[in-house]
Design an enzyme around this catalytic site. Structure first.
Site, PDB file in Angstrom:
ATOM      1  N   ARG A 206       9.604  49.108  -4.667  1.00 59.12           N
ATOM      2  CA  ARG A 206      10.490  48.918  -4.610  1.00 59.12           C
ATOM      3  C   ARG A 206      11.643  48.729  -3.412  1.00 59.12           C
ATOM      4  O   ARG A 206      11.401  47.770  -3.068  1.00 59.12           O
ATOM      5  CB  ARG A 206      10.871  49.257  -6.348  1.00 59.12           C
ATOM      6  CG  ARG A 206      10.382  48.884  -6.919  1.00 59.12           C
ATOM      7  CD  ARG A 206      11.255  49.555  -8.648  1.00 59.12           C
ATOM      8  NE  ARG A 206      11.343  50.909  -8.113  1.00 59.12           N
ATOM      9  CZ  ARG A 206      11.372  51.602  -9.136  1.00 59.12           C
ATOM     10  NH1 ARG A 206      12.233  51.366 -10.207  1.00 59.12           N
ATOM     11  NH2 ARG A 206      11.422  53.069  -8.646  1.00 59.12           N
TER      12      ARG A 206
ATOM     13  N   HIS B 204       6.224  46.496 -13.889  1.00 62.10           N
ATOM     14  CA  HIS B 204       4.860  47.070 -13.640  1.00 62.10           C
ATOM     15  C   HIS B 204       4.212  45.805 -14.513  1.00 62.10           C
ATOM     16  O   HIS B 204       2.965  45.458 -13.854  1.00 62.10           O
ATOM     17  CB  HIS B 204       5.375  47.517 -15.145  1.00 62.10           C
ATOM     18  CG  HIS B 204       5.866  49.439 -15.009  1.00 62.10           C
ATOM     19  ND1 HIS B 204       6.863  49.963 -15.846  1.00 62.10           N
ATOM     20  CD2 HIS B 204       6.011  49.694 -14.182  1.00 62.10           C
ATOM     21  CE1 HIS B 204       7.227  50.980 -15.602  1.00 62.10           C
ATOM     22  NE2 HIS B 204       6.527  51.202 -13.834  1.00 62.10           N
TER      23      HIS B 204
ATOM     24  N   LYS C 179       8.832  65.992 -16.233  1.00 65.00           N
ATOM     25  CA  LYS C 179      10.188  64.895 -16.307  1.00 65.00           C
ATOM     26  C   LYS C 179      11.114  65.156 -17.908  1.00 65.00           C
ATOM     27  O   LYS C 179      10.281  65.476 -18.976  1.00 65.00           O
ATOM     28  CB  LYS C 179      10.517  64.074 -14.909  1.00 65.00           C
ATOM     29  CG  LYS C 179       9.343  62.889 -15.428  1.00 65.00           C
ATOM     30  CD  LYS C 179       9.943  61.970 -14.284  1.00 65.00           C
ATOM     31  CE  LYS C 179       9.312  60.614 -14.226  1.00 65.00           C
ATOM     32  NZ  LYS C 179       9.354  59.336 -13.661  1.00 65.00           N
TER      33      LYS C 179
ATOM     34  N   SER D 181      12.560  51.599 -15.532  1.00 62.06           N
ATOM     35  CA  SER D 181      12.809  52.671 -16.878  1.00 62.06           C
ATOM     36  C   SER D 181      13.899  53.104 -17.398  1.00 62.06           C
ATOM     37  O   SER D 181      14.583  53.016 -18.242  1.00 62.06           O
ATOM     38  CB  SER D 181      11.950  53.067 -17.104  1.00 62.06           C
ATOM     39  OG  SER D 181      10.039  52.593 -16.636  1.00 62.06           O
TER      40      SER D 181
HETATM   41  O1  PNS Z   1       5.894  56.362 -12.763  1.00 64.41           O
HETATM   42  P1  PNS Z   1       6.001  57.822 -12.348  1.00 64.41           P
HETATM   43  O2  PNS Z   1       6.697  58.207 -13.427  1.00 64.41           O
HETATM   44  O3  PNS Z   1       6.646  57.903 -10.576  1.00 64.41           O
HETATM   45  O4  PNS Z   1       4.323  58.442 -11.938  1.00 64.41           O
HETATM   46  C1  PNS Z   1       4.077  59.423 -11.759  1.00 64.41           C
HETATM   47  C2  PNS Z   1       2.783  59.628 -11.766  1.00 64.41           C
HETATM   48  C3  PNS Z   1       2.632  60.073 -13.264  1.00 64.41           C
HETATM   49  C4  PNS Z   1       1.720  59.348 -11.156  1.00 64.41           C
HETATM   50  C5  PNS Z   1       2.845  61.304 -10.948  1.00 64.41           C
HETATM   51  O5  PNS Z   1       3.400  62.735 -11.988  1.00 64.41           O
HETATM   52  C6  PNS Z   1       0.734  62.082 -10.939  1.00 64.41           C
HETATM   53  O6  PNS Z   1       0.333  61.538 -10.472  1.00 64.41           O
HETATM   54  N1  PNS Z   1       1.290  63.115 -12.123  1.00 64.41           N
HETATM   55  C7  PNS Z   1       0.037  63.426 -12.327  1.00 64.41           C
HETATM   56  C8  PNS Z   1      -0.377  64.686 -11.811  1.00 64.41           C
HETATM   57  C9  PNS Z   1      -0.766  64.636 -10.223  1.00 64.41           C
HETATM   58  O7  PNS Z   1      -1.960  64.969  -9.894  1.00 64.41           O
HETATM   59  N2  PNS Z   1      -0.031  65.985  -9.577  1.00 64.41           N
HETATM   60  C10 PNS Z   1      -0.870  65.857  -8.079  1.00 64.41           C
HETATM   61  C11 PNS Z   1      -0.573  64.800  -7.001  1.00 64.41           C
HETATM   62  S1  PNS Z   1       0.842  63.734  -6.913  1.00 64.41           S
END
Ligand code: PNS
Length: 161
Positions: free
Chosen positions: A90, A16, A40, A128
């Site tokens: 990745r 990150h 999650k 992570s």
């Molecule tokens: O690091 P991660 O956990 O893969 O990040 C995921 C994240 C935070 C980018 C994603 O869960 C997110 O954008 N959540 C906000 C809810 C949202 O906007 N959902 C609709 C679009 S997919």
């Protein structure tokens, strides 16, 4: 151009951090945004702890801000006047999930573009989730996470034994 780099960051890894450093060179302003209401599994670190660690490691980058958000990512991006969502990829296994999110976000807010950076080779295996697993089983994650994160992980493990 303002970009938002969203994620769970539970905890931030050197992968990150590499993306933050590279993103800070590409955009005028980079907002690292921690999702508050993750669906999650229960996070290891609270949002406050994750923000503290992120702020510490992002402090050398003057154009990087650390914040948290809830609700839809695109709504947050529009509120912060960001035209770009930054994400790292990745391996090919990340592609499907990232494509789904990018297309959904583009449907929700066509003006917001998702920009992907390929992970640096050194961190292409790093997540992570794996860091947490290795630490919980007594393994060494030095060099994979910033020192502040390593210290916090060690103290969590020490408290649990
Ligand atoms: O690091 P991660 O956990 O893969 O990040 C995921 C994240 C935070 C980018 C994603 O869960 C997110 O954008 N959540 C906000 C809810 C949202 O906007 N959902 C609709 C679009 S997919």
């Amino acid at each position: 151009m303002i970009a938002v780099y969203p994620g769970s960051f539970d905890p931030i890894t050197n992968g990150h951090l590499d993306l933050i450093a590279r993103g800070s060179r590409l955009f005028t302003r980079l907002i690292v945004a921690v999702l508050e209401n993750a669906i999650k599994e229960a996070p290891l670190f609270s949002v406050v702890e994750r923000l503290e660690m992120l702020r510490e490691v992002a402090s050398p980058f003057p154009n990087v801000e650390v914040d948290s958000f809830h609700g839809l990512l695109v709504d947050y991006a529009v509120k912060r006047q960001a035209g770009v969502l930054l994400r790292g990829i990745r391996a090919i296994s990340d592609y499907e999930y990232e494509l789904q999110m990018a297309l959904m976000n583009s449907r929700l807010s066509p003006g917001v573009e998702t920009v992907f950076l390929m992970s640096s080779e050194a961190y292409s295996f790093l997540s992570s989730r794996l860091v947490k697993q290795v630490v919980s089983l007594g393994g060494n994650v030095s060099g994979l996470v910033p020192p502040v994160v390593e210290k916090r992980l060690k103290s969590l493990v020490a408290r649990s034994v």
